[in-house]
Design an enzyme around this catalytic site. Structure first.
Site, PDB file in Angstrom:
ATOM      1  CG  HIS A  86      -2.190  -1.131   1.263  1.00 43.99           C
ATOM      2  ND1 HIS A  86      -3.001  -1.057   2.025  1.00 43.99           N
ATOM      3  CD2 HIS A  86      -2.190  -2.117   0.119  1.00 43.99           C
ATOM      4  CE1 HIS A  86      -3.890  -2.037   1.546  1.00 43.99           C
ATOM      5  NE2 HIS A  86      -3.489  -2.646   0.607  1.00 43.99           N
ATOM      6  CD  GLU A  88      -2.298   4.273   2.895  1.00 43.66           C
ATOM      7  OE1 GLU A  88      -3.205   4.764   3.083  1.00 43.66           O
ATOM      8  OE2 GLU A  88      -1.786   3.431   2.160  1.00 43.66           O
ATOM      9  CB  CYS A 114      -6.298  -0.704   4.941  1.00 42.01           C
ATOM     10  SG  CYS A 114      -4.558  -1.251   5.208  1.00 42.01           S
ATOM     11  CB  CYS A 117      -2.071   1.452   6.060  1.00 42.60           C
ATOM     12  SG  CYS A 117      -1.683   0.869   4.584  1.00 42.60           S
TER      13      CYS A 117
END
Length: 160
Positions: A86, A88, A114, A117
């Site tokens: 992801h 992040e 999410c 993260c």
């Protein structure tokens, strides 16, 4: 037209960074900053040197191409998108690799984080998370708020 805010500028940068994403399903961008100055960026996609995410059904891809594409992972073992990192966490990993402190920083994301993260964001010491697009699962945002982070839904503020 007035001068754009720092939030607008950083979110527009996050949207530009998202265009580098290597996932064929969704492109997400993240910008980490302190005092309005960019420290690091991240986008979603495969780890460096790995094949990019490619969302087609297994039936659409000839077996030899598929095996080559996923670098040795057998198709029956690959469930959904398991290669991509992801945005992040890619940004946090970049900062860690190059010794860039994120403690006390702000994060601007094109999409709400999410839960996985969110845990990384908290551990990195980030204080504020601003996102543009809500995620269907709200547990990441809720977890950030429980941990005491400022969480801003930028869709209410809007872009120029």
């Amino acid at each position: 037209m007035g001068r754009v805010t720092r939030n607008q500028t950083l979110m527009e940068v996050a949207q530009a960074v998202a265009k580098r994403g290597t996932c064929s399903r969704l492109q997400v961008g993240a910008v980490f900053s302190k005092d309005g100055r960019i420290i690091a960026t991240g986008y979603n996609g495969a780890p460096a040197g790995m094949a990019h995410c490619f969302h087609r059904s297994i039936d659409e891809i000839p077996a030899p191409e598929y095996l080559e594409m996923i670098n040795g992972i057998r198709p029956k073992e690959w469930k959904g998108c398991t290669i991509a990192e992801h945005a992040e966490r890619n940004g946090i990993a970049f900062a860690a690799k190059y010794g860039l402190a994120l403690d006390g920083s702000e994060l601007h994301c094109t999409h709400a984080p999410c839960l996985d993260c969110a845990r990384s964001i908290i551990n990195a010491g980030i204080k504020t998370v601003t996102y543009l697009t809500p995620y269907r699962l709200t547990d990441g945002v809720e977890f950030l708020r429980i941990a005491g982070l400022d969480v801003v839904d930028f869709s209410y503020e809007g872009l120029v």
